[in-house]
Design a protein around this motif. Structure first.
Motif, short mmCIF file in Angstrom:
data_model
loop_
_atom_site.label_atom_id
_atom_site.label_comp_id
_atom_site.label_asym_id
_atom_site.label_seq_id
_atom_site.Cartn_x
_atom_site.Cartn_y
_atom_site.Cartn_z
N UNK A 158 0.83 -1.21 0.00
CA UNK A 158 0.00 0.00 0.00
C UNK A 158 0.87 1.26 0.00
N UNK A 159 2.14 1.09 -0.32
CA UNK A 159 3.02 2.25 -0.47
C UNK A 159 3.54 2.85 0.80
N UNK A 160 3.60 2.07 1.88
CA UNK A 160 4.09 2.62 3.16
C UNK A 160 5.52 2.25 3.47
N UNK A 161 6.25 1.72 2.50
CA UNK A 161 7.66 1.40 2.71
C UNK A 161 8.50 2.05 1.62
N UNK A 162 9.72 2.44 2.02
CA UNK A 162 10.65 3.08 1.08
C UNK A 162 12.03 2.99 1.69
N UNK A 163 13.03 3.51 0.98
CA UNK A 163 14.37 3.57 1.53
C UNK A 163 14.34 4.35 2.84
N UNK A 164 15.21 4.01 3.78
CA UNK A 164 15.14 4.62 5.11
C UNK A 164 15.35 6.12 5.10
N UNK A 165 14.57 6.77 5.96
CA UNK A 165 14.72 8.20 6.17
C UNK A 165 15.22 8.43 7.58
N UNK A 166 15.84 9.57 7.83
CA UNK A 166 16.31 9.90 9.18
C UNK A 166 15.22 10.70 9.91
#
Length: 341
Positions: A331-339
């Motif tokens: 559902x589009x709630x994951x991506x490369x890590x952010x700080x």
């Protein structure tokens, strides 16, 4: 009083065909089944349970033992009940629901009295004290949930180990190095809810293999406690970039928690839950999740149980233990890590 013969005449079919169409005991065409159904509805036909029991030595009732426990999220439990009850109805069976806290005595009472033709157990514990009673009963049984000993019953469950691995490995591929896993309350584990540690242990092993730090915690099952738990976790682990939820109450509370902290998924935090698509729609959850498949598990359990009740399974045929493979719904709630700040 309208009888099956009246329905058959109105539908233009043989009496036996009308019976098969209404009970699902033998295959009939969709067109004939619909014709019989409409005729029964127009005539107001209701099967006589007493006559049916005398003719078949069956009650056409399935016992369902389930409890709404205070340390589990009730809306999630309802989905398992719906899967069982809907499938039983489609196969021509009624449901006798027992939510007695003394499940062992309730099970013995309904099986000894021959009130039911078979039994489905929910809330299955690792060493469930209802299982010796079910194995000793004349009626067959099916479980939604994996016990330690599966002897003498058919068992259906989500592959929680694979679910835990899938959650971790998905975020590992995106580059995450520190995650938080929120599980069900610790009381669930203490009373034998093995699915909690099955997912948790597999997630820990997968994280270790990938060199990922995974913080594991037990969360509450009700508001406002779970909201406070989530706030405390995000405060305690500010460098964590991913959140895994094996706790439906936590998933339902998370949108409010993130909004109050001015955080967004996945811009600030990647999130993966473990719940059904229907649950996600009910609570308007925008998070990717492992499909928990409660309706599918209920269908599988009832269909196998009915096969045993109706002697469609050969005598002495082995009992089955079947796992549903976890499906990650994006559902589009994951991506490369952010700080996070």
């Amino acid at each position: 009083m309208v009888n099956i013969g009246d329905v058959a005449r109105a539908a233009g079919v043989a009496r036996s065909t009308a019976s098969y169409a209404l009970t699902g005991k033998r295959a009939v065409s969709d067109e004939v089944r619909e014709r019989v159904r409409l005729a029964a509805m127009e005539l107001g036909y209701t099967p006589n349970a007493g006559a049916r029991a005398l003719a078949t030595s069956r009650s056409n009732v399935i016992g369902l033992l389930a409890q709404f426990l205070p340390d589990e999220f009730a809306p999630a439990m309802l989905q398992y009940l719906q899967g069982v009850t809907d499938t039983a109805r489609d196969l021509g069976y009624d449901i006798l629901l027992s939510s007695d806290a003394d499940g062992r005595s309730a099970l013995k009472r309904i099986t000894d009295s021959r009130m039911v033709d078979g039994v489905v157990l929910l809330n299955v514990a690792e060493d469930d004290d209802r299982l010796p009673v079910l194995r000793a009963a004349a009626q067959p049984g099916a479980l939604v949930g994996l016990p330690r000993d599966c002897t003498g019953v058919d068992v259906f469950d989500l592959d929680f180990e694979e679910a835990g691995r899938t959650m971790v490995e998905h975020l590992a591929r995106l580059g995450h190095r520190e995650l938080i896993l929120v599980s069900q309350p610790e009381h669930v584990v203490e009373r034998g809810g093995a699915y909690v540690w099955r997912l948790q242990n597999a997630a820990l092993e997968a994280a270790a293999a990938k060199g990922i730090t995974l913080h594991t915690v037990f969360g509450a099952a009700t508001q406002p406690d779970i909201g406070r738990d989530l706030h405390a976790l995000l405060d305690a682990h500010p460098s964590a970039t991913g959140l895994l939820l094996n706790n439906e109450a936590a998933a339902a509370a998370l949108p409010t928690v993130l909004r109050s902290r001015d955080l967004d998924a996945p811009a600030d935090l990647s999130v993966i839950g473990r719940y059904s698509d229907e649950f996600a729609r009910t609570f308007s959850l925008p998070y990717s999740s492992i499909e928990s498949a409660p309706d599918r598990l209920g269908r599988m359990a009832v269909r196998q149980l009915v096969r045993r009740i109706e002697k469609q399974v050969p005598e002495g045929d082995p009992y089955v233990v079947r796992f549903v493979n976890p499906e990650l719904v994006d559902r589009g709630s994951t991506a490369a890590p952010a700080t996070r700040q």
